[in-house]
Structures are given as structure tokens and as C-alpha cells.
Design an enzyme around this catalytic site. Sequence first.
Site, PDB file in Angstrom:
ATOM      1  N   ASP A  66      -4.139 -12.759  -8.113  1.00 30.36           N
ATOM      2  CA  ASP A  66      -5.215 -11.910  -7.594  1.00 30.36           C
ATOM      3  C   ASP A  66      -5.606 -12.289  -6.162  1.00 30.36           C
ATOM      4  O   ASP A  66      -5.030 -13.207  -5.582  1.00 30.36           O
ATOM      5  CB  ASP A  66      -6.406 -12.011  -8.577  1.00 30.36           C
ATOM      6  CG  ASP A  66      -7.061 -10.673  -8.804  1.00 30.36           C
ATOM      7  OD1 ASP A  66      -7.010  -9.819  -7.905  1.00 30.36           O
ATOM      8  OD2 ASP A  66      -7.637 -10.474  -9.891  1.00 30.36           O
ATOM      9  N   TRP A  72      -4.325  -5.429  -4.184  1.00 23.24           N
ATOM     10  CA  TRP A  72      -5.016  -4.127  -4.158  1.00 23.24           C
ATOM     11  C   TRP A  72      -4.624  -3.242  -2.975  1.00 23.24           C
ATOM     12  O   TRP A  72      -5.423  -2.411  -2.518  1.00 23.24           O
ATOM     13  CB  TRP A  72      -6.547  -4.315  -4.149  1.00 23.24           C
ATOM     14  CG  TRP A  72      -7.053  -5.398  -5.032  1.00 23.24           C
ATOM     15  CD1 TRP A  72      -6.775  -5.577  -6.360  1.00 23.24           C
ATOM     16  CD2 TRP A  72      -7.943  -6.480  -4.680  1.00 23.24           C
ATOM     17  NE1 TRP A  72      -7.425  -6.687  -6.841  1.00 23.24           N
ATOM     18  CE2 TRP A  72      -8.144  -7.251  -5.841  1.00 23.24           C
ATOM     19  CE3 TRP A  72      -8.583  -6.854  -3.484  1.00 23.24           C
ATOM     20  CZ2 TRP A  72      -8.954  -8.388  -5.851  1.00 23.24           C
ATOM     21  CZ3 TRP A  72      -9.389  -7.979  -3.497  1.00 23.24           C
ATOM     22  CH2 TRP A  72      -9.569  -8.735  -4.657  1.00 23.24           C
ATOM     23  N   GLY A  73      -3.411  -3.451  -2.439  1.00 15.38           N
ATOM     24  CA  GLY A  73      -2.977  -2.615  -1.307  1.00 15.38           C
ATOM     25  C   GLY A  73      -3.546  -3.067   0.035  1.00 15.38           C
ATOM     26  O   GLY A  73      -3.390  -2.378   1.039  1.00 15.38           O
ATOM     27  N   ASP A  80      -9.197  -1.434  -8.940  1.00 18.07           N
ATOM     28  CA  ASP A  80      -9.098  -1.504 -10.405  1.00 18.07           C
ATOM     29  C   ASP A  80      -9.266  -0.136 -11.071  1.00 18.07           C
ATOM     30  O   ASP A  80     -10.120   0.661 -10.691  1.00 18.07           O
ATOM     31  CB  ASP A  80     -10.175  -2.443 -10.962  1.00 18.07           C
ATOM     32  CG  ASP A  80      -9.882  -3.888 -10.602  1.00 18.07           C
ATOM     33  OD1 ASP A  80      -8.974  -4.131  -9.769  1.00 18.07           O
ATOM     34  OD2 ASP A  80     -10.560  -4.768 -11.146  1.00 18.07           O
TER      35      ASP A  80
HETATM   36  C1  GLA Z   1      -9.423  -8.103 -10.194  1.00 18.34           C
HETATM   37  C2  GLA Z   1      -8.100  -7.449 -10.597  1.00 18.34           C
HETATM   38  C3  GLA Z   1      -8.163  -6.999 -12.051  1.00 18.34           C
HETATM   39  C4  GLA Z   1      -8.488  -8.178 -12.941  1.00 18.34           C
HETATM   40  C5  GLA Z   1      -9.777  -8.848 -12.495  1.00 18.34           C
HETATM   41  C6  GLA Z   1     -10.058 -10.149 -13.219  1.00 18.34           C
HETATM   42  O1  GLA Z   1     -10.457  -7.196 -10.162  1.00 18.34           O
HETATM   43  O2  GLA Z   1      -7.807  -6.371  -9.752  1.00 18.34           O
HETATM   44  O3  GLA Z   1      -6.945  -6.393 -12.428  1.00 18.34           O
HETATM   45  O4  GLA Z   1      -7.433  -9.098 -12.922  1.00 18.34           O
HETATM   46  O5  GLA Z   1      -9.743  -9.151 -11.102  1.00 18.34           O
HETATM   47  O6  GLA Z   1     -11.229 -10.766 -12.789  1.00 18.34           O
END
Ligand code: GLA
Length: 383
Positions: A130, A165-166, A187
Site C-alpha cells: 500500500d 492508487w494510480g 478504493d
Molecule cells: C488502502 C487500500 C485498500 C486497503 C486499505 C487497508 O485504502 O487501497 O485496498 O488495503 O488501505 O487499510
Amino acid sequence: MENKYLGMTPPMGWNTWNTFNWSINEELIKESADAMVSSGLKDAGYEYIVIDDCWSLRQRDENGYLGADPEKFPHGMKAVADYVHSKGLKFGMYSCDGTHTCAGYPGSFEHEFQDAATFASWGVDYLKYDNCYKPNHMDGEILYKRMSLALRNCGRDIMFSACNWGHDDVYHWIQGSGAHLFRSTGDIQDNWESIKTLAQSQLDKMPFSGPFCHNDIDMLVVGMHGESNDEWIGRLGGCTDEEYRTHFSLWAMMNSPLMIGCDIRNMSDATKETLMNPEVIAINQDIECRGPYIIPHYEKEVFTLVKPLSNGDLAIGMFNLGDQRTEYSLLFWDMGIPAAAGMGLEMHNCWTHGDEGVFTERYVGKVESHGCQILRAKLVKVR
Ligand code: GLA
């Protein structure tokens, strides 16, 4: 890498986050591994059982090692991995390029090589990585390259799922980083608007995805029906089964990984039918992993995706993300078939599993609002 095919096609599996969030433990993982096998998901191609955030202790030990929370995982992570492996499945875990994970547990920043070795020693096969709490002065590209290198040299084949996330113009450097998949979106939530927004945001990014490095539009919400522990993801939200079918079809056609997010211990028949449709999965898993091209429609929220498959067929997905039922006319000219060529398309419907017949020059159909049609088309001589 021992397995030179690792990550060739988009990974398929299940991840704890969408439904369970912080509420994870050994029992849940074991039961889900059991369900993966008994429900038929494993036979359908799903392989990875992935534990997302909230698995570790709040602090590293005095030597800087990560440890599993003993209340959630009393026998440690190696025991969980062993159980998952005993079912013929693969085991995935989660960390983060910053000082902390998104939920505030220790991240791997400045511990990349140590953590890769720890994951390898536990028998981890997949790492989701992440992007929270990244120090401001650090370049994300460098941090993903670091963890990728650590994993590629840890002595075990570990699939690297980059999750930034791009951000940081990821499309332009992710191939070179060695990651097998990259999250390109924020998300997902368990509602139609979210599905639509995520898919539309990546329609012009398909050329950046390919074998061994797949554009990950985020995990599936198919079958959740508002059952998340997390309010934001969609406690009390949910979609209709038809919307989940369209979501699954979009992800399949766009070559996204298929990581299930619902509680696989309790799936309805409709959910199983969607997640285990072999014809739609075959399109997603086609060995060439060619990104689809788009044929637009005069209505903005209606479009066709066409994906060339390795055996010469075309996968054709007609999508109606709008709120009105619509008709469309697909001109074969737009797919490279002039009328004078004497060729037609023999159409097979991948959701009804019926043959539609042979068509020349055009295919005319109707799609319900929030619906889709997925066809597998074979080029045939008509005269
Ligand atoms: C981010 C990621 C999610 C998930 C959460 C966990 O938001 O994008 O997919 O893994 O963290 O905290």
C-alpha cells in the site's frame, strides 16, 4: 524467480479487506480457504487467499521484525500459510511503503529487505503493498522499486501487488519496477456509482496493462450486498445481482485481477454463478492479456470493449452504465471486417451460454440499464 510464468495472467483470489476490514483472525482465514475449495472457486481458477491490513502487532520487536497479532493469529503466520498451502492454495499478505499501513500498523519503510525475508520465511506467495504514510521527501517510484527488488531476491516466488492508487504517474514506471500488478484507482465501494467511476477512469489506460504487469482496478464487491464491516465501503450499500454481473464483466474484459471481496463462506447461487462463469474468466485469463479497445456509442455511458484473444476470437463486451435501456448497433467495420471480405462473426453469448448465430456487417442488440452483454465471436467465412 523459479516460476517464470508468475504473474503472466491477472491473479485470481480472495482478500479480507472489503468485507472484514480489521476483524480478521486465523479461523476466518482457514474457513475461507476451506470455502475456496468446497464452493468450487478453486476449480474455477481462484488461487490466492490474501490477508489485508490489520494483521500485525502495533510495534516491531526489538530487532525490527514484524510479528502477527497473537490474539488474531495465535499460531503465527507460518501456520496460517501452511494451512492455506495444504488446501492447494497460495497465501498472500499486506504491507505498506510508508512508516505505517493505512490502518496505522507498522509499514515497511526502511525495512523492505528485512520484511521481504520475513514474508518469505512464513511462506508468503503474494504481497499487496500500500501507499499510506509515505514520508513526504520520498519518491513513491523508488519505494516500489525497493520492495520489488527485495521480493525478487528473497529466495521465494512472491507476486508483487503494488497499490499506489494510480498516483505518481504510475503507468509510466510500473513496468520497470518489476511489480506484477498495480492498483490504478482509489478504493472501491459496494455501490454502483463506485463501480462505474472506477471502470470509466481506466478506459483510456488499457494500453499500459499487459502480461506480467496488470492494471488492478481494485477488488471485487460482487456478492457483498451491503455486508461490509466498514461503513464507507458499503455497510447497508450493495448492488443488484445484475450490477454485480456487469462489474465482473468489466473487470474481466479490462484484464483486472479478480480478487473476490465478499464472504465466500456464504455465497448465494447468483454470486457463485457470476464469480465462476468459466467463459468470462477465460476472457480475463487469456494468455496474451491484450487490453481491449473501445468503440464508443453516441450515448456517453454506453460503449463496447473489444479484446482480441489468443486463438483469433474476439471478446466483445457491450456495456450500458447509464440509467436507460438502450439499443446499439455494432458495425463490424469498426473491428476490421469490411463487408467485401466475405467474413462474418459467429457469436456465442457468455452469460446465457447460448449460440446467437452468424452475423455479417453488424450486430444489433439491446442492453438493460446497468447491464451488459459479453460475446465471444469467431471469424467465419460466409461466402
Ligand atoms: C488502502 C487500500 C485498500 C486497503 C486499505 C487497508 O485504502 O487501497 O485496498 O488495503 O488501505 O487499510
